[in-house]
Design a protein around this motif. Structure first.
Motif, PDB file in Angstrom:
ATOM      1  N   MET A 246       0.906  -1.127   0.003  1.00 25.43           N
ATOM      2  CA  MET A 246       0.044   0.037   0.005  1.00 25.43           C
ATOM      3  C   MET A 246       1.026   1.211   0.013  1.00 25.43           C
ATOM      4  SD  MET A 246      -2.809  -1.587  -0.098  1.00 25.43           S
ATOM      5  CE  MET A 246      -3.948  -0.234  -0.032  1.00 25.43           C
ATOM      6  N   THR A 247       0.567   2.229  -0.845  1.00 23.75           N
ATOM      7  CA  THR A 247       1.351   3.423  -0.762  1.00 23.75           C
ATOM      8  C   THR A 247       0.205   4.535  -0.724  1.00 23.75           C
ATOM      9  OG1 THR A 247       1.182   3.399  -3.469  1.00 23.75           O
ATOM     10  CG2 THR A 247       3.261   2.678  -2.124  1.00 23.75           C
ATOM     11  N   LYS A 248       0.690   5.920  -0.371  1.00 22.04           N
ATOM     12  CA  LYS A 248      -0.266   7.111  -0.567  1.00 22.04           C
ATOM     13  C   LYS A 248      -0.025   7.560  -1.805  1.00 22.04           C
ATOM     14  CE  LYS A 248      -0.581  11.484   2.002  1.00 22.04           C
ATOM     15  NZ  LYS A 248      -0.343  12.287   2.988  1.00 22.04           N
ATOM     16  N   GLY A 249      -1.225   7.403  -2.592  1.00 19.70           N
ATOM     17  CA  GLY A 249      -1.031   7.501  -3.825  1.00 19.70           C
ATOM     18  C   GLY A 249      -0.159   6.952  -4.601  1.00 19.70           C
ATOM     19  N   GLN A 250      -0.096   7.147  -5.763  1.00 18.56           N
ATOM     20  CA  GLN A 250       0.848   6.128  -6.840  1.00 18.56           C
ATOM     21  C   GLN A 250       2.157   6.354  -6.510  1.00 18.56           C
ATOM     22  OE1 GLN A 250       0.061   4.325  -9.043  1.00 18.56           O
ATOM     23  NE2 GLN A 250      -2.366   4.599  -9.238  1.00 18.56           N
ATOM     24  N   PRO A 251       2.928   5.298  -6.142  1.00 18.46           N
ATOM     25  CA  PRO A 251       4.508   5.443  -5.657  1.00 18.46           C
ATOM     26  C   PRO A 251       5.325   6.427  -6.831  1.00 18.46           C
ATOM     27  CG  PRO A 251       3.994   3.095  -6.732  1.00 18.46           C
ATOM     28  CD  PRO A 251       2.550   3.938  -6.742  1.00 18.46           C
ATOM     29  N   THR A 252       6.202   6.738  -6.199  1.00 14.84           N
ATOM     30  CA  THR A 252       7.200   7.588  -6.993  1.00 14.84           C
ATOM     31  C   THR A 252       8.588   7.344  -6.602  1.00 14.84           C
ATOM     32  OG1 THR A 252       6.958   9.386  -5.428  1.00 14.84           O
ATOM     33  CG2 THR A 252       5.678   9.619  -7.470  1.00 14.84           C
ATOM     34  N   GLY A 253       9.636   7.752  -7.240  1.00 15.52           N
ATOM     35  CA  GLY A 253      10.989   7.533  -6.784  1.00 15.52           C
ATOM     36  C   GLY A 253      11.362   6.245  -6.501  1.00 15.52           C
ATOM     37  N   ALA A 254      12.345   6.351  -5.671  1.00 14.53           N
ATOM     38  CA  ALA A 254      13.000   4.610  -5.234  1.00 14.53           C
ATOM     39  C   ALA A 254      11.814   3.970  -4.619  1.00 14.53           C
ATOM     40  CB  ALA A 254      13.844   5.275  -3.740  1.00 14.53           C
ATOM     41  N   THR A 255      10.792   4.405  -4.102  1.00 15.54           N
ATOM     42  CA  THR A 255       9.559   3.503  -3.595  1.00 15.54           C
ATOM     43  C   THR A 255       9.170   2.740  -4.929  1.00 15.54           C
ATOM     44  OG1 THR A 255       9.170   4.549  -1.861  1.00 15.54           O
ATOM     45  CG2 THR A 255       7.204   3.372  -2.531  1.00 15.54           C
ATOM     46  N   LYS A 256       8.690   3.608  -5.920  1.00 15.05           N
ATOM     47  CA  LYS A 256       8.079   3.022  -7.405  1.00 15.05           C
ATOM     48  C   LYS A 256       9.235   1.988  -7.769  1.00 15.05           C
ATOM     49  CE  LYS A 256       6.527   4.125 -11.645  1.00 15.05           C
ATOM     50  NZ  LYS A 256       7.174   3.049 -12.473  1.00 15.05           N
ATOM     51  N   ALA A 257      10.646   2.328  -8.017  1.00 15.12           N
ATOM     52  CA  ALA A 257      11.653   1.626  -8.429  1.00 15.12           C
ATOM     53  C   ALA A 257      11.640   0.069  -7.541  1.00 15.12           C
ATOM     54  CB  ALA A 257      12.889   2.117  -8.254  1.00 15.12           C
ATOM     55  N   PHE A 258      11.533   0.047  -6.304  1.00  9.84           N
ATOM     56  CA  PHE A 258      11.513  -0.903  -5.665  1.00  9.84           C
ATOM     57  C   PHE A 258      10.147  -1.970  -5.654  1.00  9.84           C
ATOM     58  CE2 PHE A 258      10.212  -3.303  -1.749  1.00  9.84           C
ATOM     59  CZ  PHE A 258      11.323  -4.316  -1.457  1.00  9.84           C
ATOM     60  N   ILE A 259       8.954  -1.349  -6.098  1.00 13.28           N
ATOM     61  CA  ILE A 259       7.577  -2.048  -6.019  1.00 13.28           C
ATOM     62  C   ILE A 259       8.044  -2.537  -7.519  1.00 13.28           C
ATOM     63  CG2 ILE A 259       5.294  -1.874  -6.511  1.00 13.28           C
ATOM     64  CD1 ILE A 259       5.224   0.070  -4.380  1.00 13.28           C
TER      65      ILE A 259
END
Length: 284
Positions: A246-259
């Motif tokens: 679960m993320t707050k809104g669409q993930p971005t940056g390093a969080t998006k890259a990890f997912i």
């Protein structure tokens, strides 16, 4: 991996991944940032493995992971203390016992098979949904009533807020409520604690996701169907669910890259499968 599993019995575990590495091409990644992950203990082995691999490719990214139960994942995201809330249900929607977490996005990362498990001294190999519901609700209290020895059943349950508990109640017990007290009732906080309790308590029954089923504990068949990857995929074994970040809104940056890395074919068909999770693509 074996060393990790020995430490999974703690209710909440904070782990800083500090390994260094380079990309497959040999050049260090420029991606940087910090990712904080909290929530599901069922998903913790996956998260740890993915974090270790991702860190080798992106040494400037720091990742910390903790596991205190699924509900703490989206709660931590809402409070702003975690970037990813690992959860065994889609917390962006209402589910029995839990209201949706507004503004959060559910990113599927794995298919999780769950199993009823018993202590090694239990001679029962298969139970029906009705028998499981009667045992976990306290209607059946002796193993002899389901084909076992004349011995009191010890029920081990997860604490409220566990995603494994939500899935098991809905899909193995057909929604029947758990018993909540009694001399032969125990309640534990994490998947690791559940494994330890069932393994060390004669005549005990509990439930786990398959990644934790090892050693002397035994996974039961449900309606004579074994909890295997093949049976989940072919539709004969029904006790499974999706795992979410679960993320707050669409993930971005390093969080998006990890997912993205966790959702990649490389990880899904490699480390994820080795950990007894099922790739997302298998259910399409």
């Amino acid at each position: 991996m074996k060393k990790w599993f020995k430490s999974l019995g703690v209710a909440a575990m904070a782990i800083a991944i500090t390994t260094t590495g380079v990309t497959a091409a040999g050049a260090a990644s420029s991606l940087s940032g910090k990712i904080v992950i909290n929530g599901s203990s069922a998903l913790l082995p996956l998260t740890l493995q993915a974090a270790n691999e991702f860190k080798k490719l992106n040494p400037k990214v720091k990742i910390s992971a903790s596991a205190a139960g699924s509900v703490t994942g989206p709660q931590s995201v809402r409070k702003g203390i975690a970037d990813i809330g690992a959860c065994d249900w889609d917390a962006s929607m209402d589910v029995p016992g839990f209201k949706k977490f507004d503004g959060q996005v559910a990113n599927r990362v794995a298919v999780i098979p769950f199993a009823a498990v018993v202590n090694k001294n239990v001679k029962v190999d298969s139970l029906t949904n009705k028998q499981l519901a009667d045992i976990f609700s306290g209607k059946i209290t002796n193993w002899k009533d389901v084909g076992g020895a004349d011995a009191d059943i010890v029920v081990v349950n997860r604490a409220f807020g566990s995603g494994t508990r939500v899935n098991f109640q809905l899909k193995a017990l057909n929604g029947v409520d758990f018993m909540t007290k009694g001399s032969n009732y125990k309640e534990v906080k994490s998947s690791g604690d559940m494994k330890t309790a069932v393994d060390t308590t004669p005549n005990a029954i509990g439930y786990l996701d398959l990644v934790y089923v090892s050693g002397s504990i035994k996974a039961l068949k449900i309606n004579d169907v074994a909890p295997t990857e093949a049976n989940v995929i072919n539709g004969t074994y029904k006790v499974w669910g999706y795992g979410y970040y679960m993320t707050k809104g669409q993930p971005t940056g390093a969080t998006k890259a990890f997912i993205d890395y966790v959702q990649s074919a490389k990880f899904q068909n490699g480390s994820l499968k080795k950990l007894k999770f099922i790739p997302l693509s298998a259910m399409k």
